[in-house]
Scaffold this active site. Structure first.
Site, PDB file in Angstrom:
ATOM      1  N   GLY A 142       0.887  -1.127  -0.160  1.00 39.44           N
ATOM      2  CA  GLY A 142       0.127   0.195   0.076  1.00 39.44           C
ATOM      3  C   GLY A 142       1.009   1.024   0.108  1.00 39.44           C
ATOM      4  N   VAL A 143       2.107   1.449   0.226  1.00 41.79           N
ATOM      5  CA  VAL A 143       2.675   2.446   0.164  1.00 41.79           C
ATOM      6  C   VAL A 143       3.768   2.312  -1.605  1.00 41.79           C
ATOM      7  CG1 VAL A 143       4.831   3.295   1.242  1.00 41.79           C
ATOM      8  CG2 VAL A 143       3.556   2.741   2.784  1.00 41.79           C
ATOM      9  N   GLY A 146       7.339   2.815  -6.425  1.00 46.42           N
ATOM     10  CA  GLY A 146       7.373   2.141  -8.072  1.00 46.42           C
ATOM     11  C   GLY A 146       7.781   3.476  -9.465  1.00 46.42           C
ATOM     12  N   SER A 171       7.855  -7.040 -20.059  1.00 48.17           N
ATOM     13  CA  SER A 171       6.879  -7.542 -19.025  1.00 48.17           C
ATOM     14  C   SER A 171       5.857  -8.756 -19.730  1.00 48.17           C
ATOM     15  CB  SER A 171       5.758  -6.409 -18.112  1.00 48.17           C
ATOM     16  OG  SER A 171       6.763  -5.043 -17.822  1.00 48.17           O
ATOM     17  N   HIS A 264       2.040   0.459 -15.245  1.00 45.00           N
ATOM     18  CA  HIS A 264       2.889   1.384 -15.781  1.00 45.00           C
ATOM     19  C   HIS A 264       2.200   2.179 -16.362  1.00 45.00           C
ATOM     20  CE1 HIS A 264       6.143  -1.360 -15.746  1.00 45.00           C
ATOM     21  NE2 HIS A 264       5.868  -2.166 -15.883  1.00 45.00           N
TER      22      HIS A 264
END
Length: 327
Positions: A142-143, A146, A171, A264
């Site tokens: 939840g933090v 990225g 990916s 992304h």
């Protein structure tokens, strides 16, 4: 201690709802303490402390690091690895990204990670491929940091390698197979026309009977099809179409079903290209029939993409992906 304590706490939330208020409090505190302004970006190299290199092997979540020689290859002169650290946890990477410096968009992860391939001259590189991003601390769920990591890494790479013009990922598509199993109607859209007949011809009389689209599904459940080059070529249009429609149509609420896409696209990337047989490892075939995708970060379009995605849920895609979905 608190990060590890929350990781333990998360295991008991479903069974004990009374713990949720404590979890919310811890998440809020950790979110403040691990604000990106407090984090330090460091490059990890083969000369980094052994305890840190062991953590990379332990935490790698996308493409397993199989050996020390595999790790050394990923840290060679044509590769980069960057991680965020908190000053109070100096030997614990919070999130790290692995980068390959190459000539053009990569379309196969086995080739990209080949330990025996010649080392590329990084000064000639025009493309940076982010091929693995791993969060390491369950207690920091939840933090989010990225997106900040990628922005900082792009700045670092542009400074060190002025010739770089393209920044993209290679990916996985981790939930493709799960989604198509839940939505069997998509098979008829992807493998319509004469596909059944064409696949049946390549399987031949010695293989399994293929008389329907359902038979194609059963054929793909066994990874043996990958070893038949002609059959793999015949299956390519259908599987590529399957993935293109997945990216454009598969939703979880009003957001993409695919968790990697959500990450992304939320950071302003564009779905650039679907790569066939790009990951033929058992896990790659199990997750996505061996398909992978390039997300392209175009500096001139990132802000517009973020705005369109966050406000209207618009998925930025290349013309090639849109055509594959329509064909």
């Amino acid at each position: 201690f608190l990060v590890d304590m929350r990781a333990d706490l998360l295991r008991f939330l479903e069974k004990d709802p009374a713990l949720r208020s404590l979890d919310r409090e811890l998440e809020a505190r950790l979110g403040a303490w691990f604000d990106v302004g407090f984090l330090e970006l460091h490059r990890i190299s083969w000369n980094s402390p052994a305890i840190l290199l062991e953590k990379l092997i332990e935490y790698e979540a996308v493409h397993e690091i199989r050996s020390w020689s595999d790790l050394k290859n990923r840290l060679d002169s044509d590769r980069r690895c960057y991680a965020f650290f908190h000053p109070r946890m100096p030997m614990e990477p919070l999130i790290f990204v692995e980068v390959a410096l190459v000539e053009e968009l990569a379309d196969n992860v086995q080739a990209l990670l080949d330990e025996h391939a010649p080392v590329f001259d990084a000064q000639r590189a025009k493309t940076a491929i982010f091929y693995s991003i791993s969060n390491t601390q369950t207690g920091l769920r939840g933090v989010s940091f990225g997106n900040f990591l990628l922005k900082r890494v792009v700045e670092d790479l542009k400074r060190d390698f002025p010739r770089l013009t393209t920044f993209a990922t290679l990916s996985p598509i981790p939930t493709l197979r799960r989604w198509v199993d839940k939505n069997p109607d998509i098979w008829a859209q992807a493998f319509g026309g004469d596909m059944v007949e064409r696949v049946a011809r390549q399987v031949g009389s010695k293989g399994p009977v293929v008389q329907s689209i359902d038979d194609i599904r059963k054929l793909l459940a066994d990874d043996a099809w990958v070893g038949n080059a002609r059959l793999a070529r015949v299956l390519q249009p259908g599987l590529t179409r399957l993935a293109a429609r997945y990216f454009l149509n598969a939703k979880s609420g009003d957001r993409p079903y695919d968790p990697v896409s959500r990450f992304h696209l939320g950071n302003g990337a564009r779905i650039e290209r679907i790569n066939y047989l790009a990951d033929t490892s058992p896990n790659g075939l199990k997750q996505s029939f061996g398909l992978m995708v390039n997300y392209l970060y175009d500096p001139d379009a990132i802000e517009a993409n973020v705005e369109a995605f966050s406000r209207e849920g618009i998925v930025a895609t290349s013309g090639a992906v849109r055509r594959a979905a329509r064909d």
